[in-house]
Design an enzyme around this catalytic site. Structure first.
Site, short mmCIF file in Angstrom:
data_model
loop_
_atom_site.label_atom_id
_atom_site.label_comp_id
_atom_site.label_asym_id
_atom_site.label_seq_id
_atom_site.Cartn_x
_atom_site.Cartn_y
_atom_site.Cartn_z
N HIS A 25 45.47 45.32 26.34
CA HIS A 25 46.16 44.13 26.85
C HIS A 25 45.17 42.96 26.77
CE1 HIS A 25 48.79 41.54 29.14
NE2 HIS A 25 47.81 41.29 29.99
N ASP A 84 53.84 42.49 27.30
CA ASP A 84 53.58 42.17 25.88
C ASP A 84 54.75 42.65 25.02
OD1 ASP A 84 50.76 41.32 26.42
OD2 ASP A 84 50.64 43.39 27.07
N1 LIG Z 1 48.81 43.47 32.62
C1 LIG Z 1 49.54 42.38 32.55
O1 LIG Z 1 50.49 42.29 31.78
C2 LIG Z 1 49.22 41.22 33.42
C3 LIG Z 1 48.18 41.28 34.29
N2 LIG Z 1 47.90 40.22 35.11
C4 LIG Z 1 46.79 40.40 36.03
O2 LIG Z 1 47.30 40.78 37.30
C5 LIG Z 1 46.37 40.43 38.30
C6 LIG Z 1 47.06 39.77 39.47
O3 LIG Z 1 47.69 38.59 39.05
P1 LIG Z 1 48.36 37.60 40.14
O4 LIG Z 1 49.16 38.34 41.12
O5 LIG Z 1 49.00 36.52 39.36
O6 LIG Z 1 47.05 37.03 40.79
P2 LIG Z 1 46.80 36.36 42.21
O7 LIG Z 1 45.55 35.57 42.05
O8 LIG Z 1 48.01 35.71 42.74
O9 LIG Z 1 46.53 37.63 43.12
C7 LIG Z 1 45.51 38.48 42.80
C8 LIG Z 1 45.13 39.28 44.01
O10 LIG Z 1 43.97 39.97 43.65
C9 LIG Z 1 43.19 40.20 44.78
N3 LIG Z 1 41.76 40.16 44.54
C10 LIG Z 1 41.01 41.26 44.45
N4 LIG Z 1 39.73 40.95 44.29
C11 LIG Z 1 39.64 39.62 44.27
C12 LIG Z 1 38.57 38.71 44.15
N5 LIG Z 1 37.30 39.14 44.01
N6 LIG Z 1 38.84 37.40 44.20
C13 LIG Z 1 40.11 36.97 44.33
N7 LIG Z 1 41.17 37.79 44.45
C14 LIG Z 1 40.93 39.10 44.43
C15 LIG Z 1 43.64 39.18 45.80
O11 LIG Z 1 44.18 39.93 46.86
P3 LIG Z 1 43.29 40.49 48.05
O12 LIG Z 1 42.49 39.36 48.59
O13 LIG Z 1 44.36 40.97 48.94
O14 LIG Z 1 42.46 41.58 47.45
C16 LIG Z 1 44.77 38.40 45.18
O15 LIG Z 1 45.87 38.30 46.03
C17 LIG Z 1 45.30 39.59 37.60
O16 LIG Z 1 44.21 40.43 37.30
C18 LIG Z 1 45.99 39.17 36.31
O17 LIG Z 1 45.05 38.89 35.30
C19 LIG Z 1 48.67 39.10 35.12
C20 LIG Z 1 49.72 38.98 34.26
C21 LIG Z 1 50.06 40.01 33.31
O1 LIG Z 2 45.27 36.76 31.61
C1 LIG Z 2 46.05 36.83 32.58
O2 LIG Z 2 45.72 36.93 33.78
C2 LIG Z 2 47.51 36.83 32.32
C3 LIG Z 2 47.93 37.95 31.45
O3 LIG Z 2 47.36 39.01 31.41
C4 LIG Z 2 49.11 37.73 30.64
O4 LIG Z 2 49.76 36.70 30.78
O5 LIG Z 2 49.43 38.62 29.83
#
Ligand SMILES: NC(=O)C1=CN([C@@H]2O[C@H](COP(=O)(O)OP(=O)(O)OC[C@H]3O[C@@H](n4cnc5c(N)ncnc54)[C@H](OP(=O)(O)O)[C@@H]3O)[C@@H](O)[C@H]2O)C=CC1
Ligand SMILES: O=C([O-])CC(=O)C(=O)O
Length: 441
Positions: free
Chosen positions: A281, A253
């Site tokens: 966030h 952000d």
């Molecule tokens: N704070 C920030 O600035 C940001 C945060 N995010 C957040 O980061 C997280 C990961 O994003 P991203 O890598 O793009 O996501 P992906 O969907 O590519 O990967 C997420 C991982 O979460 C795991 N997971 C855990 N529990 C579950 C479930 N119940 N169902 C499905 N998957 C699950 C999976 O791994 P496994 O199966 O190995 O557990 C999966 O590989 C999200 O929560 C997203 O909202 C994204 C962008 C910015």
């Molecule tokens: O909502 C999401 O998973 C993505 C997110 O946090 C962001 O882009 O800042």
């Protein structure tokens, strides 16, 4: 590069039977953590791709598969047993002590960028060998093997060990850094309260595991959403680790806000400093244009358009993630991984004089009058020791105070929603209606 076979001290490997991976692989049975219920029939709970050899400088070790000694007892296996043929002045003894970095959601999109940055040395430095401990699930274990294979094929000299596992107690063992990325995405029809509960359980479990086995001074960066409240749950379940060590990622952000101010002012983004993201966030986050600076001047002296700052700029930053999803069809992964790198580097390099960075941190003892006992993004400075101090020299006006109150109220409501996961009694969930993740529209 000459190859020299070594008498290394590596442990004897076993080849993973199903994938025939060429790195050292072990399996052993453990009790599954409670949240890993699945309809799969798991046989192998833990799989390792481990560099477990010590290799002398100036020498390159050949995979045992190609170099079995006359007695037929390989010392080491696969490409992780190789090191580069270092010049005398670069020899490995000048490297620092290996550090353990645990990453959850390691098969996800963000990790797919981040892991390669970590392994390349761009995060912790060119003299810092690392071990990557990757947490997946039964859902993702095959994908994790693929990730490990790509790490293997990248020939990173600093990457000394890779472990893949679905057991957080194994992955977090002696972790100095835990980058908690894995979380269930919020799909259509999923209430935010339900998401808080589902993901909260993951972070409660991981907090307990960190508490039991991680380094007592581990630094934990929570990325998985809703990251502030997940970080709160995690720290509450890890009382052996200082609450101050837990961060919710709001650096993306901050970066987004800097970019928008630079665009409006017609300057390159390195001219924007002192950028605070306050609060959650989520779409209530507050990008602080009152204290931010452009070329050393207060933003309001450079951008004399208050309406744009209060309305357009603020909303653009709050909703940037959602607009990106609409265009790209998936959420920010590359820029998130960059911002995780920025967040780590901000803690291990001295903050430039007069500047600061944003991180979602525990509010106890904060000088701004923000409610205690939540994780709230605030301005921080670091002396490069992994620790930080909150910045005192910030100013507030009515607009900023009013915005802070809104994001604070949202976090207090989220906290009540997860009371059952923080050891604070029965959850009561009454969330403000307009609460959304930045990626939601
Ligand atoms: N704070 C920030 O600035 C940001 C945060 N995010 C957040 O980061 C997280 C990961 O994003 P991203 O890598 O793009 O996501 P992906 O969907 O590519 O990967 C997420 C991982 O979460 C795991 N997971 C855990 N529990 C579950 C479930 N119940 N169902 C499905 N998957 C699950 C999976 O791994 P496994 O199966 O190995 O557990 C999966 O590989 C999200 O929560 C997203 O909202 C994204 C962008 C910015
Ligand atoms: O909502 C999401 O998973 C993505 C997110 O946090 C962001 O882009 O800042």
């Amino acid at each position: 590069m000459a190859l020299t076979q070594l008498n290394s001290t590596c442990s004897k490997p076993q080849l993973h039977s199903s994938s025939q991976l060429s790195f050292l692989s072990r399996t052993r049975t453990r009790t599954l953590p409670r949240h890993y219920h699945s309809t799969f029939a798991p046989l192998h709970r833990t799989q390792h791709a481990r560099i477990s050899c010590s290799v002398a400088p100036n020498q390159v070790q050949v995979p045992a598969a190609q170099t079995q000694d006359p007695k037929g007892k390989p010392d080491c296996y696969g490409v992780f047993c190789l090191t580069y043929d270092l010049k005398a002045e670069e020899e490995t003894k000048s490297w620092k002590k290996l550090i353990n970095i645990a990453v959850s959601g390691a098969a996800g999109m963000i990790s797919n960028h981040l892991l390669f940055k970590l392994a390349s040395g761009e995060v912790f430095g060119p003299d810092q060998p690392i071990a990557l401990k990757l947490l997946g699930s039964e859902r993702s274990i095959q994908a994790l093997e693929g990730v490990a294979m790509e790490l293997e094929d990248s020939l990173f000299p600093l990457l000394r060990e890779v472990v893949i596992s679905i057991d957080p107690y194994e992955v977090f063992q002696d972790a100095e850094w835990a980058l908690l990325i894995g979380a269930k995405p919020r799909g259509p029809g999923v209430e935010r309260a339900a998401l808080l509960d589902i993901n909260g359980q993951i972070f409660a479990e991981q907090g307990k595991a960190l508490n039991a086995v991680a380094s007592r001074n581990a630094k934990v960066i929570v990325v998985g959403n809703p990251c502030n409240t997940n970080a709160l749950i995690c720290l509450k379940n890890a009382p052996n680790i200082p609450a101050k060590n837990f961060h919710a990622l709001t650096r993306l952000d901050e970066n987004r806000a800097k970019c928008q101010l630079a665009l409006k002012a017609g300057v390159f983004y390195d001219k924007v400093s002192n950028m605070t993201i306050w609060g959650n966030h989520s779409t209530t986050q507050v990008p602080d244009f009152l204290n931010a600076r452009i070329d050393g001047l207060p933003v309001k002296e450079v951008i004399k358009d208050n309406k744009w700052l209060e309305e357009e700029f603020t909303e653009k930053v709050q909703k940037r993630g959602g607009v990106l999803i609409q265009k790209w069809g998936r959420s920010s992964a590359a820029s998130t991984s960059v911002s995780i790198v920025d967040a780590i580097r901000s803690l291990i390099t001295p903050t430039p004089e007069g500047d600061w960075f944003s991180s979602g941190v525990y509010t106890n003892g904060n000088p701004y009058g923000i409610a205690e006992d939540i994780v709230f993004s605030m301005p921080c400075r670091s002396k490069a020791n992994g620790d930080y101090e909150l910045v005192n020299d910030v100013i507030f006006d009515d607009y900023l105070r009013q915005k802070l109150a809104k994001t604070e109220a949202e976090l207090l409501a989220e906290k009540k929603c997860v009371a059952h996961l923080t050891g604070e009694g029965i959850a009561v969930c009454d969330l403000p209606g307009d609460t959304m993740l930045p990626g939601e529209m």
